[in-house]
Design a protein around this motif. Structure first.
Motif, PDB file in Angstrom:
ATOM      1  N   ASN A 139       0.866  -1.169  -0.029  1.00 25.92           N
ATOM      2  CA  ASN A 139       0.060  -0.086   0.035  1.00 25.92           C
ATOM      3  C   ASN A 139       0.945   1.325   0.071  1.00 25.92           C
ATOM      4  OD1 ASN A 139      -2.254  -1.716  -0.070  1.00 25.92           O
ATOM      5  ND2 ASN A 139      -2.765  -1.303   1.977  1.00 25.92           N
ATOM      6  N   ASN A 140       2.036   1.246   0.535  1.00 24.38           N
ATOM      7  CA  ASN A 140       2.892   2.534   0.660  1.00 24.38           C
ATOM      8  C   ASN A 140       3.318   2.689  -0.748  1.00 24.38           C
ATOM      9  OD1 ASN A 140       2.893   2.755   3.400  1.00 24.38           O
ATOM     10  ND2 ASN A 140       4.771   1.829   3.732  1.00 24.38           N
ATOM     11  N   LEU A 141       3.681   1.524  -1.542  1.00 28.88           N
ATOM     12  CA  LEU A 141       4.186   1.813  -2.838  1.00 28.88           C
ATOM     13  C   LEU A 141       3.123   2.273  -3.773  1.00 28.88           C
ATOM     14  CD1 LEU A 141       6.402  -1.457  -3.471  1.00 28.88           C
ATOM     15  CD2 LEU A 141       7.157   0.793  -2.588  1.00 28.88           C
ATOM     16  N   ILE A 142       2.071   1.798  -3.495  1.00 28.08           N
ATOM     17  CA  ILE A 142       0.691   2.353  -4.314  1.00 28.08           C
ATOM     18  C   ILE A 142       0.431   3.947  -4.004  1.00 28.08           C
ATOM     19  CG2 ILE A 142      -1.833   2.020  -4.768  1.00 28.08           C
ATOM     20  CD1 ILE A 142      -1.317  -0.987  -4.694  1.00 28.08           C
ATOM     21  N   PHE A 143       0.730   4.109  -2.793  1.00 31.04           N
ATOM     22  CA  PHE A 143       0.431   5.448  -2.324  1.00 31.04           C
ATOM     23  C   PHE A 143       1.603   6.459  -2.901  1.00 31.04           C
ATOM     24  CE2 PHE A 143       1.277   8.666   0.837  1.00 31.04           C
ATOM     25  CZ  PHE A 143      -0.118   9.003   1.014  1.00 31.04           C
ATOM     26  N   ARG A 144       2.529   5.966  -2.939  1.00 26.34           N
ATOM     27  CA  ARG A 144       3.787   6.806  -3.515  1.00 26.34           C
ATOM     28  C   ARG A 144       3.441   7.044  -5.072  1.00 26.34           C
ATOM     29  NH1 ARG A 144       9.976   6.493  -2.440  1.00 26.34           N
ATOM     30  NH2 ARG A 144      10.831   7.743  -4.370  1.00 26.34           N
ATOM     31  N   HIS A 145       2.960   5.975  -5.616  1.00 25.07           N
ATOM     32  CA  HIS A 145       2.643   6.041  -7.387  1.00 25.07           C
ATOM     33  C   HIS A 145       1.433   7.358  -7.150  1.00 25.07           C
ATOM     34  CE1 HIS A 145       1.054   5.314 -11.241  1.00 25.07           C
ATOM     35  NE2 HIS A 145      -0.336   5.202 -10.386  1.00 25.07           N
ATOM     36  N   ALA A 537       6.310   9.680   2.951  1.00 30.81           N
ATOM     37  CA  ALA A 537       6.147   8.921   4.255  1.00 30.81           C
ATOM     38  C   ALA A 537       5.482   9.927   5.363  1.00 30.81           C
ATOM     39  CB  ALA A 537       7.585   8.846   4.952  1.00 30.81           C
ATOM     40  N   ILE A 538       5.600  11.166   5.123  1.00 29.17           N
ATOM     41  CA  ILE A 538       4.902  12.119   6.008  1.00 29.17           C
ATOM     42  C   ILE A 538       3.383  12.160   5.621  1.00 29.17           C
ATOM     43  CG2 ILE A 538       4.670  14.552   6.782  1.00 29.17           C
ATOM     44  CD1 ILE A 538       7.499  14.839   6.433  1.00 29.17           C
ATOM     45  N   LEU A 539       3.168  12.222   4.351  1.00 21.66           N
ATOM     46  CA  LEU A 539       1.958  12.118   3.995  1.00 21.66           C
ATOM     47  C   LEU A 539       1.189  10.838   4.381  1.00 21.66           C
ATOM     48  CD1 LEU A 539       1.975  13.740   0.255  1.00 21.66           C
ATOM     49  CD2 LEU A 539       1.039  15.019   2.690  1.00 21.66           C
ATOM     50  N   GLY A 540       1.951  10.141   4.265  1.00 19.89           N
ATOM     51  CA  GLY A 540       1.409   8.385   4.612  1.00 19.89           C
ATOM     52  C   GLY A 540       1.237   8.410   6.251  1.00 19.89           C
ATOM     53  N   GLN A 542       3.847   8.338   8.240  1.00 20.68           N
ATOM     54  CA  GLN A 542       4.795   7.544   9.041  1.00 20.68           C
ATOM     55  C   GLN A 542       6.185   8.113   9.029  1.00 20.68           C
ATOM     56  OE1 GLN A 542       4.773   3.387   6.943  1.00 20.68           O
ATOM     57  NE2 GLN A 542       2.529   3.618   6.451  1.00 20.68           N
ATOM     58  N   GLU A 543       7.145   7.304   9.426  1.00 19.15           N
ATOM     59  CA  GLU A 543       8.319   8.072   9.801  1.00 19.15           C
ATOM     60  C   GLU A 543       9.531   7.476   8.960  1.00 19.15           C
ATOM     61  OE1 GLU A 543       9.636  10.041  12.871  1.00 19.15           O
ATOM     62  OE2 GLU A 543       7.400  10.851  12.751  1.00 19.15           O
ATOM     63  N   THR A 544       9.456   6.194   8.422  1.00 23.96           N
ATOM     64  CA  THR A 544      10.438   5.456   7.899  1.00 23.96           C
ATOM     65  C   THR A 544      10.443   5.544   6.302  1.00 23.96           C
ATOM     66  OG1 THR A 544      10.306   3.966   9.800  1.00 23.96           O
ATOM     67  CG2 THR A 544      11.682   3.254   8.001  1.00 23.96           C
ATOM     68  N   ILE A 545      11.365   6.399   5.773  1.00 28.17           N
ATOM     69  CA  ILE A 545      11.236   6.302   4.506  1.00 28.17           C
ATOM     70  C   ILE A 545      11.442   4.957   3.640  1.00 28.17           C
ATOM     71  CG2 ILE A 545      11.734   8.768   4.365  1.00 28.17           C
ATOM     72  CD1 ILE A 545      14.549   7.995   3.172  1.00 28.17           C
ATOM     73  N   ARG A 546      12.232   4.188   4.308  1.00 29.32           N
ATOM     74  CA  ARG A 546      12.539   2.974   3.827  1.00 29.32           C
ATOM     75  C   ARG A 546      11.360   2.138   3.277  1.00 29.32           C
ATOM     76  NH1 ARG A 546      17.453   0.149   6.947  1.00 29.32           N
ATOM     77  NH2 ARG A 546      18.327   2.132   6.579  1.00 29.32           N
ATOM     78  N   ASP A 547      10.322   2.266   4.099  1.00 32.16           N
ATOM     79  CA  ASP A 547       8.948   1.652   3.798  1.00 32.16           C
ATOM     80  C   ASP A 547       8.389   2.142   2.745  1.00 32.16           C
ATOM     81  OD1 ASP A 547       9.646  -0.217   5.776  1.00 32.16           O
ATOM     82  OD2 ASP A 547       8.207   0.885   7.392  1.00 32.16           O
ATOM     83  N   PHE A 548       8.797   3.196   2.279  1.00 34.56           N
ATOM     84  CA  PHE A 548       8.221   3.779   0.904  1.00 34.56           C
ATOM     85  C   PHE A 548       9.096   3.662  -0.260  1.00 34.56           C
ATOM     86  CE2 PHE A 548       5.553   5.542   4.455  1.00 34.56           C
ATOM     87  CZ  PHE A 548       4.491   5.454   3.880  1.00 34.56           C
ATOM     88  N   ALA A 550      11.019   0.786  -2.931  1.00 34.01           N
ATOM     89  CA  ALA A 550      10.737  -0.626  -3.240  1.00 34.01           C
ATOM     90  C   ALA A 550      11.839  -1.428  -2.843  1.00 34.01           C
ATOM     91  CB  ALA A 550      10.416  -0.675  -4.761  1.00 34.01           C
ATOM     92  N   PHE A 551      13.336  -1.007  -3.344  1.00 36.01           N
ATOM     93  CA  PHE A 551      14.196  -1.811  -3.015  1.00 36.01           C
ATOM     94  C   PHE A 551      15.384  -0.933  -2.111  1.00 36.01           C
ATOM     95  CE2 PHE A 551      12.074  -3.660  -6.691  1.00 36.01           C
ATOM     96  CZ  PHE A 551      11.933  -4.842  -6.175  1.00 36.01           C
TER      97      PHE A 551
END
Lengths: 582, 582
Positions: A139-145, A537-540, A542-548, A550-551
């Motif tokens: 969901n984070n990756l879809i959110f980023r898109h 990350a902030i809009l989501g 959350q704190e950790t950019i890594r979770d947004f 992909a690799f």
């Protein structure tokens, strides 16, 4: 066609349809006479059902035998589900399977593919492709898109043109360390990967592109702190014939659009604060203004009262922590230990409890009477039930320490709410920053930032006092964007390079092309760059950019999944005219 | 605010408005009592006017003195233009200037900033920022932006998620040469820049992302042929749970959308042709089908007639060039010289003129009578007035030569029309390609392409005969996209690597992570990648991709504007644990 529908699609209206689904086995529940399988794909979960009455014996057997994460195709009829699942979009139906095809088998995954996984950070990174199957990451990756689509739509609708700038450019000694790329065709020479497309976007302005943007990877070979990546993504923007006001308005518009479209949050107008004001009120150039606890300078009321710690301090400064007067002695001692940790570095802390009966109880009652403390309460804005915390020392360090304490208290009090958004512009940054180790001035933003009109002369006499047309966009205590109005004439740019310690030869070798370009009719211009990873990350919430990402890479800059970087062939090195220096 | 309007905006409806414009001086026309200036920005041209009657003397003098490309701001009143300019959007009005501000001076540009410039390629590249001011280049960059916006919109609307994959990855010996990036933090180790995100997009499919795309830079360290760039942009796409038919339909949809939205061209259905058929009918796996001149194999009718050149040839093949029977002897001799050039490499060429009276006149009349030549005409489809051209030799080379000749004739006859679009799918490519020098088989597409169902066994007995689920999208004689259905199980992938000459250890070291991923539940998947630079150039009706790239590199991989690559500091090399090998 492998499938007629996705696993998130079927509703009561599909009952009695013959459908084909594909996906991963999330879970098998075997009740003997009936077997249920949760089938998962990107779009959702659908329950498959097999039972003794309606399914062939071998089909039931096959269903029963499927391990988690097996890839299957299931054909059958959509039927009404006996016990509906109200929280599942497909919860009204299930698929009575008539035909089951194994598309690929699966080993037992090294961690559970669940929202709350049992996998630690390291194993999740090694098997990132499995981690991505989990809803939070997916969901984070879809959110980023979605965020990047909105950014592009807004900017394009507002006349910005996305232009791709090159990745193989030239190394410059200014700023962070470059990643370099040896050239095979040009012996002994190297490209560098861009830390940002700064000079190219300025050249696009010289080229009359007028409004430019690009969502672009940038590279910095820095020693990685937690949650930094050697490659990161910027929303890079530049406009011609603009003053600071135009740039702020344009990108306040973009940010408002994102907050509205993505989060449903409407914000009328972003507050603005000078750098000096931000430092005075919050001890920080990226203040989190979702909550108060503003700094109150207490020198006038706290000094000259026999308390030597304060008397000798350059700055005495406090905050009122709402509702924290109930802190126990033990809790307060722990807080004092907290500010004394090396990461914070305070020598001590003074506290004042504002009791419910209007009296005060402080750790410095020996030096200050009730009237003194009432004055502190007045300045910090403390009410009954609040706790005043005071630090002292030299201005720069004390502000940084109290800022950290303010954030910590806000965290403890639950004031940093993920679903609340408080943007602000911090403006009028210093042009230069003194490196205390080397005694040299560095460009605070970068060497292309223009000083405020009329301040160029100050560069000689009082370089630290020169303010720049530079600005940051701050969201919830994070710098999400920063930019400036640029220098657009050769003479000023030369003066800047000289003040930054470049010899004329160095300036010419590194940035000669830019200064030459300025001679052929450069328009006034300025821009901004947003850090996309952090913004998302902030809009989501959350704190950790890594979770947004992909690799992502780990803190040593390694991709542990593909095991990169890695040694290369002797042959390859030779072609690049290089030898290892070991 | 520097300006109230752009230079492309003012119309008759603005007459009597007070406005401010900014831009570059395109031209000054000084008639003594009146001075006109064409002011240019990205959006257009507006005529400024100054005259003795209405303008202050010093203002007129100032206007008169402005050099080309000076950056100015002009305030004044919009007035009706005496002699309207019907082809200029702002041609109904002019700006009577009351106030003129010099924003930046400009040296005389090294070439004229006109649609037809006097600047050669080299000087335009060195001053690319000036080249970008010219309408042809500026419009190409804007066009590119429009294409990418449409691509993203279409794919996103169809459920594709744009996911950024890393740029710092691992070097692989397969395919073209990698650009590498030495790691400072991991001594003796290197990242590589991606030649494509191939393995990452496959891992995203294993990760359940289902439909992925990315517009992404890719890198190949190849010896550069004309119009190749070391960094280029791909529209990279992948889908899970698909067969070839699904992929073709999805991206035929995208291409149709682009043709319709960008060019206003509606195409119902793209033709499909197998690789074998394309080679037989056009001698080429990317045939230009905007025109005919299909190949006719003439072995049966042209051999065994005492003409030894044909008798000893593996293939005798001809085309009918429409309306070219009027070619003179001199023109035909020149054409024979053309096919004999080393780039083409034919030994000779036979021609037959199809005269208007129904007779034939050939260069081999000694061996073939009118009836023989009539048979050739029938097979090639030649009518009266056409010219039959025949080449012979071994199949592979002769086809390539005749294909080049066919394109040349089409070019001469004006049949390659920039505003006509003829897409087609070429399918069923060979899986492997024999490298005649090494005798080794290479993957024709890449090592992840899956063979046609049931053909895996053929790999042992007749590797060259194995066909793949691989396809190219061809537009006007250019491959604009290519892709395949991938292998999605470890066993098949291992077999492929073995046939490509990898030892199990090499396969594991390079692609172990992919094969491991396949064991954890990989769905069937496939995809495609489009070359954006070429796609945009073709849609723009042009040939040169360089004109659609903001800052291209030259044939030695140099950016002559910024002068990269360049040497780096000894210090920097040391930090990277490297020495120059000279």
């Amino acid at each position: 066609m492998y499938r007629s529908h996705t696993c998130g699609e079927l509703r009561a209206s599909h009952i009695d349809s013959e459908v084909t689904l594909c996906g991963w086995v999330q879970k098998v529940r075997d009740k003997g006479f009936v077997v249920w399988i949760d089938l998962r794909d990107r779009y959702g979960l659908t329950q498959l059902v097999f039972d003794e009455e309606r399914s062939a014996a071998e089909l039931l057997e096959k269903a029963r035998s499927l391990g988690r994460e097996t890839v299957i195709q299931a054909k059958g009829k959509v039927i009404e589900r006996a016990s509906k699942h109200p929280n599942l979009p497909t919860g009204d139906i299930e698929l009575l399977v008539a035909e089951l095809t194994l598309l690929n088998k699966a080993l037992l995954p090294p961690f559970t593919i669940e929202d709350d996984t049992d996998g630690g950070e390291d194993i999740r990174m090694k098997y990132r492709y499995l981690d991505i199957r989990r809803n939070p990451i997916k969901n984070n990756l879809i959110f980023r898109h979605q965020v990047t689509m909105e950014v592009r739509k807004y900017l394009s609708d507002h006349g910005f043109i996305e232009v791709e700038t090159p990745y193989l450019i030239k190394s410059t000694p200014e700023g962070a360390r470059d990643f370099v790329v040896p050239s095979r065709m040009n012996e002994g020479q190297f490209y560098a990967l861009p830390q940002s497309p700064q000079t190219f976007k300025q050249l696009l302005m010289v080229g009359g592109m007028d409004k430019y943007f690009q969502i672009v990877k940038c590279f910095r070979d820095e020693d990685l702190r937690a949650d930094r990546q050697p490659e990161f993504t910027q929303i890079d923007c530049e406009m011609a014939f603009v003053e600071q006001e135009d740039v702020l308005n344009a990108f306040e518009g973009l940010t408002k659009h994102l907050l509205k479209e993505i989060k449903g949050v409407t914000i009328d107008r972003f507050p603005r604060m000078t750098y000096d004001e931000a430092m005075k009120r919050f001890g920080n150039d990226k203040p989190d203004i979702r909550f108060g606890m503003e700094f109150a300078e207490l020198n006038e009321v706290a000094q000259h009262k026999d308390f030597n710690v304060f008397n000798s301090a350059e700055l005495v400064v406090g905050i009122a922590v709402p509702g924290a007067a109930s802190y126990s002695r033990k809790e307060l001692d722990a807080l004092i230990d907290w500010v004394r940790r090396p990461q914070i570095g305070a020598k001590g802390m003074v506290y004042v409890k504002c009791n419910d009966d209007g009296t005060f109880k402080s750790s410095v009652d020996k030096f200050y009477d009730q009237q003194d403390l009432a004055a502190w309460a007045k300045l910090t804005g403390a009410s009954q039930g609040d706790l005043i915390l005071v630090l002292s020392g030299n201005t720069k360090e004390t502000r940084a320490q109290l800022s950290a304490l303010r954030m910590e208290m806000a965290e403890r009090l639950g004031l940093r709410k993920a679903d609340e958004f408080a943007p602000l512009w911090v403006i009028d940054f210093p042009l230069l920053e003194l490196d205390e180790e080397t005694g040299r001035y560095h460009a605070m933003h970068h060497p292309f930032t223009s000083p405020k009109p009329g301040q160029l002369e100050l560069l000689e006499s009082d370089p630290g006092a020169v303010r720049a047309n530079a600005y940051d966009l701050v969201l919830n205590g994070n710098e999400i964007g920063g930019g400036s109005i640029r220098i657009h004439d050769k003479e000023t740019q030369q003066i800047m390079f000289r003040h930054l310690g470049f010899t004329p030869e160095e300036a010419k070798a590194q940035f000669g092309f830019l200064m030459e370009a300025f001679q052929y009719g450069a328009p006034p211009h300025g821009g901004i760059a947003f850090g996309l990873d952090r913004l998302v990350a902030i809009l989501g919430g959350q704190e950790t950019i890594r979770d947004f990402i992909a690799f992502p890479k780990n803190n040593s800059g390694r991709d542990v999944m593909i095991d990169a970087p890695a040694p290369i062939d002797e042959e390859q090195l030779k072609e690049l005219h290089l030898k290892l220096d070991n």
